[in-house]
Motif scaffolding. Structure first.
Motif, mmCIF file in Angstrom:
data_model
loop_
_atom_site.group_PDB
_atom_site.id
_atom_site.type_symbol
_atom_site.label_atom_id
_atom_site.label_comp_id
_atom_site.label_asym_id
_atom_site.label_seq_id
_atom_site.Cartn_x
_atom_site.Cartn_y
_atom_site.Cartn_z
ATOM 1 N N ILE A 67 16.262 -51.962 -20.981
ATOM 2 C CA ILE A 67 15.886 -52.416 -22.322
ATOM 3 C C ILE A 67 14.876 -53.550 -22.242
ATOM 4 C CG2 ILE A 67 16.753 -53.521 -24.436
ATOM 5 C CD1 ILE A 67 19.419 -52.101 -23.967
ATOM 6 N N LEU A 68 13.847 -53.454 -23.080
ATOM 7 C CA LEU A 68 12.907 -54.556 -23.286
ATOM 8 C C LEU A 68 13.294 -55.210 -24.602
ATOM 9 C CD1 LEU A 68 9.312 -53.156 -22.490
ATOM 10 C CD2 LEU A 68 10.639 -54.783 -21.128
ATOM 11 N N ALA A 69 13.673 -56.480 -24.578
ATOM 12 C CA ALA A 69 14.074 -57.181 -25.791
ATOM 13 C C ALA A 69 13.175 -58.395 -25.988
ATOM 14 C CB ALA A 69 15.529 -57.617 -25.693
ATOM 15 N N GLY A 70 12.550 -58.486 -27.160
ATOM 16 C CA GLY A 70 11.676 -59.629 -27.382
ATOM 17 C C GLY A 70 10.783 -59.495 -28.591
ATOM 18 N N ASP A 71 9.567 -60.024 -28.450
ATOM 19 C CA ASP A 71 8.630 -60.088 -29.569
ATOM 20 C C ASP A 71 7.511 -59.060 -29.421
ATOM 21 O OD1 ASP A 71 6.963 -61.256 -27.600
ATOM 22 O OD2 ASP A 71 7.692 -63.252 -28.103
ATOM 23 N N SER A 72 6.328 -59.372 -29.973
ATOM 24 C CA SER A 72 5.228 -58.412 -29.977
ATOM 25 C C SER A 72 4.700 -58.087 -28.582
ATOM 26 C CB SER A 72 4.073 -58.926 -30.845
ATOM 27 O OG SER A 72 3.582 -60.165 -30.354
ATOM 28 N N LEU A 73 4.855 -59.010 -27.628
ATOM 29 C CA LEU A 73 4.388 -58.717 -26.279
ATOM 30 C C LEU A 73 5.166 -57.541 -25.698
ATOM 31 C CD1 LEU A 73 3.865 -62.309 -24.817
ATOM 32 C CD2 LEU A 73 2.174 -60.749 -25.799
ATOM 33 N N SER A 74 6.463 -57.491 -25.960
ATOM 34 C CA SER A 74 7.271 -56.344 -25.532
ATOM 35 C C SER A 74 6.981 -55.138 -26.418
ATOM 36 C CB SER A 74 8.765 -56.689 -25.604
ATOM 37 O OG SER A 74 9.094 -57.721 -24.702
ATOM 38 N N LEU A 75 6.895 -55.372 -27.717
ATOM 39 C CA LEU A 75 6.641 -54.287 -28.672
ATOM 40 C C LEU A 75 5.406 -53.474 -28.306
ATOM 41 C CD1 LEU A 75 6.804 -52.819 -31.472
ATOM 42 C CD2 LEU A 75 5.533 -54.760 -32.415
ATOM 43 N N TRP A 76 4.338 -54.167 -27.919
ATOM 44 C CA TRP A 76 3.067 -53.504 -27.664
ATOM 45 C C TRP A 76 2.927 -53.001 -26.222
ATOM 46 C CZ3 TRP A 76 -0.867 -52.097 -30.875
ATOM 47 C CH2 TRP A 76 -0.770 -52.535 -32.204
ATOM 48 N N PHE A 77 3.982 -53.085 -25.434
ATOM 49 C CA PHE A 77 3.888 -52.610 -24.054
ATOM 50 C C PHE A 77 3.598 -51.106 -24.086
ATOM 51 C CE2 PHE A 77 5.300 -54.295 -19.801
ATOM 52 C CZ PHE A 77 4.722 -53.267 -19.067
ATOM 53 N N PRO A 78 2.439 -50.669 -23.566
ATOM 54 C CA PRO A 78 2.110 -49.233 -23.611
ATOM 55 C C PRO A 78 3.178 -48.409 -22.895
ATOM 56 C CG PRO A 78 0.184 -50.532 -23.008
ATOM 57 C CD PRO A 78 1.362 -51.460 -22.939
ATOM 58 N N PRO A 79 3.792 -47.445 -23.567
ATOM 59 C CA PRO A 79 4.850 -46.639 -22.946
ATOM 60 C C PRO A 79 4.404 -45.983 -21.641
ATOM 61 C CG PRO A 79 4.760 -46.227 -25.296
ATOM 62 C CD PRO A 79 3.564 -47.071 -24.976
ATOM 63 N N GLU A 80 3.127 -45.589 -21.578
ATOM 64 C CA GLU A 80 2.644 -44.915 -20.368
ATOM 65 C C GLU A 80 2.519 -45.854 -19.174
ATOM 66 O OE1 GLU A 80 -0.991 -46.269 -22.658
ATOM 67 O OE2 GLU A 80 0.955 -45.349 -23.109
ATOM 68 N N LEU A 81 2.620 -47.159 -19.417
ATOM 69 C CA LEU A 81 2.542 -48.114 -18.317
ATOM 70 C C LEU A 81 3.921 -48.565 -17.828
ATOM 71 C CD1 LEU A 81 -0.447 -50.531 -19.065
ATOM 72 C CD2 LEU A 81 -0.339 -48.529 -17.578
ATOM 73 N N LEU A 82 4.961 -48.249 -18.575
ATOM 74 C CA LEU A 82 6.302 -48.637 -18.138
ATOM 75 C C LEU A 82 6.682 -47.822 -16.901
ATOM 76 C CD1 LEU A 82 8.040 -48.853 -21.611
ATOM 77 C CD2 LEU A 82 7.710 -50.750 -20.012
ATOM 78 N N PRO A 83 7.281 -48.457 -15.882
ATOM 79 C CA PRO A 83 7.696 -47.716 -14.687
ATOM 80 C C PRO A 83 8.464 -46.459 -15.068
ATOM 81 C CG PRO A 83 8.003 -50.052 -14.342
ATOM 82 C CD PRO A 83 7.607 -49.892 -15.782
ATOM 83 N N GLU A 84 8.036 -45.327 -14.515
ATOM 84 C CA GLU A 84 8.561 -44.042 -14.959
ATOM 85 C C GLU A 84 9.835 -43.591 -14.258
ATOM 86 O OE1 GLU A 84 5.991 -44.440 -11.971
ATOM 87 O OE2 GLU A 84 5.063 -44.246 -13.938
ATOM 88 N N ASP A 85 10.413 -44.435 -13.420
ATOM 89 C CA ASP A 85 11.618 -44.034 -12.708
ATOM 90 C C ASP A 85 12.893 -44.393 -13.466
ATOM 91 O OD1 ASP A 85 11.288 -46.744 -12.467
ATOM 92 O OD2 ASP A 85 12.095 -46.856 -10.424
ATOM 93 N N ARG A 86 12.757 -44.649 -14.757
ATOM 94 C CA ARG A 86 13.908 -45.048 -15.557
ATOM 95 C C ARG A 86 13.672 -44.699 -17.029
ATOM 96 N NH1 ARG A 86 15.249 -49.265 -13.510
ATOM 97 N NH2 ARG A 86 13.936 -48.973 -11.702
ATOM 98 N N THR A 87 14.656 -44.907 -17.868
ATOM 99 C CA THR A 87 14.538 -44.652 -19.308
ATOM 100 C C THR A 87 14.441 -45.990 -20.025
ATOM 101 O OG1 THR A 87 15.886 -42.663 -19.132
ATOM 102 C CG2 THR A 87 15.615 -43.602 -21.321
ATOM 103 N N TRP A 88 13.411 -46.158 -20.837
ATOM 104 C CA TRP A 88 13.156 -47.441 -21.496
ATOM 105 C C TRP A 88 13.511 -47.396 -22.978
ATOM 106 C CZ3 TRP A 88 11.777 -51.745 -18.839
ATOM 107 C CH2 TRP A 88 11.292 -51.568 -17.530
ATOM 108 N N LEU A 89 14.183 -48.425 -23.418
ATOM 109 C CA LEU A 89 14.437 -48.626 -24.843
ATOM 110 C C LEU A 89 13.737 -49.919 -25.237
ATOM 111 C CD1 LEU A 89 15.857 -48.046 -27.545
ATOM 112 C CD2 LEU A 89 17.849 -49.327 -26.667
ATOM 113 N N ASN A 90 12.701 -49.808 -26.072
ATOM 114 C CA ASN A 90 11.925 -50.976 -26.471
ATOM 115 C C ASN A 90 12.511 -51.560 -27.753
ATOM 116 O OD1 ASN A 90 9.921 -52.807 -27.385
ATOM 117 N ND2 ASN A 90 8.336 -51.664 -26.302
#
Length: 295
Positions: free
Chosen positions: A97-120
């Motif tokens: 999980i990414l928890a926070g403000d706009s810096l987390s909100l705008w994290f491009p999904p395609e750049l998140l490490p792909e070896d896991r499941t992300w909940l923004n």
């Protein structure tokens, strides 16, 4: 008086060594990609966007804000609550999980490490107390890791450092209680730019000194250690020689550019791929993630 010599705990040395190795590795990555050949890992996302390259200043166009970015805070809360509920029902493997403000909100999904499941779970303009009040949204999820970054908006709004730190203590305590299987990772607050700021709140931003942010991060590190959480020091990776946010890593002096997110991605990828020794009570193992599309 007794002359007791305090020994430096083994886990403390390990944590320090981990951050040093991480910093050196990311610096090496930045150096290698100084000419930024588009090298981005692809993910299982339909029609992925074009790769980012270091000539982004000549090519980058701020995306138009879709309906999701024109929502009110209560509307955002409803959406994040529903997304967390659905995630809990699906119970994906290696949830992070990414928890926070706009810096987390705008994290491009395609750049998140792909070896896991992300909940923004990021919301634009979020403050530490706001995040604290909505941590229960993902109570029923079973994440392996939770990355927290919040605080810059508190500073912009004039909150006292001690109030921010008190909120962090409560955030970590709550997550440790409700998510005992998860590794809680406090990420350092990033610096802001000084020259060429175009963000609308320029005056408020410049009223915050970057040395103050560094000092606040030092205290966050101590709190994370005391509370049995981890601390990921991103701050040095984003600063120039003056200690300000590097101009090539930001779009407006506050928010991150594609190269900025690439650096953050690399730090996350390196951190989540290594096995970390637990600091205290039942600590979780590294998570794996997919992507919670937000942009």
């Amino acid at each position: 008086m007794s002359n007791r010599v305090k020994t430096f705990p083994a886990w403390g040395f390990f944590a320090l060594l981990t951050n040093v190795i991480l910093m050196l590795a990311v610096i090496l990555l930045i150096w290698r990609q100084h000419k930024l050949t588009p090298v981005l890992a692809t993910t299982a996302i339909p029609n992925p966007p074009e790769p980012v390259n270091l000539n982004w200043k000549n090519q980058y166009v701020q995306p138009e804000l879709g309906p999701r970015h024109k929502l009110s805070y209560p509307q955002w809360l409803d959406i994040l609550k529903q997304e967390a509920k659905i995630t809990a029902q699906k119970n994906p493997q290696r949830l992070t999980i990414l928890a926070g403000d706009s810096l987390s909100l705008w994290f491009p999904p395609e750049l998140l490490p792909e070896d896991r499941t992300w909940l923004n779970q990021g919301i634009s303009g979020e403050v530490s107390n706001g995040l604290l009040q909505r941590l229960d949204f993902f109570d029923r999820t079973q994440p392996e890791m939770i990355f927290v970054m919040v605080g810059i908006n508190d500073l912009i709004r004039g909150l006292d450092d001690q109030e921010i730190l008190a909120n962090y203590r409560q955030i970590i305590s709550y997550l440790r209680k409700k998510q005992p299987q998860a590794e809680i990772v406090v990420q350092s607050i990033l610096p802001h730019g000084v020259e060429g700021i175009t963000w609308e709140g320029k005056e408020k931003l410049l009223a915050i000194s970057n040395p103050r942010i560094r000092k606040l991060n030092e205290e966050l590190n101590q709190i994370a250690t005391e509370k049995g959480a981890r601390y990921l020091n991103l701050h040095p990776l984003f600063t120039d020689k003056q200690g300000n946010l590097r101009s090539d890593f930001t779009t407006d002096g506050l928010h991150l550019s594609p190269p900025g997110y690439l650096v953050w991605r690399t730090a996350l990828q390196m951190y989540t791929s290594q096995k970390v020794v637990p600091q205290s009570s039942p600590s979780p193992q590294p998570p794996k993630v997919n992507s919670g599309n937000r942009i």
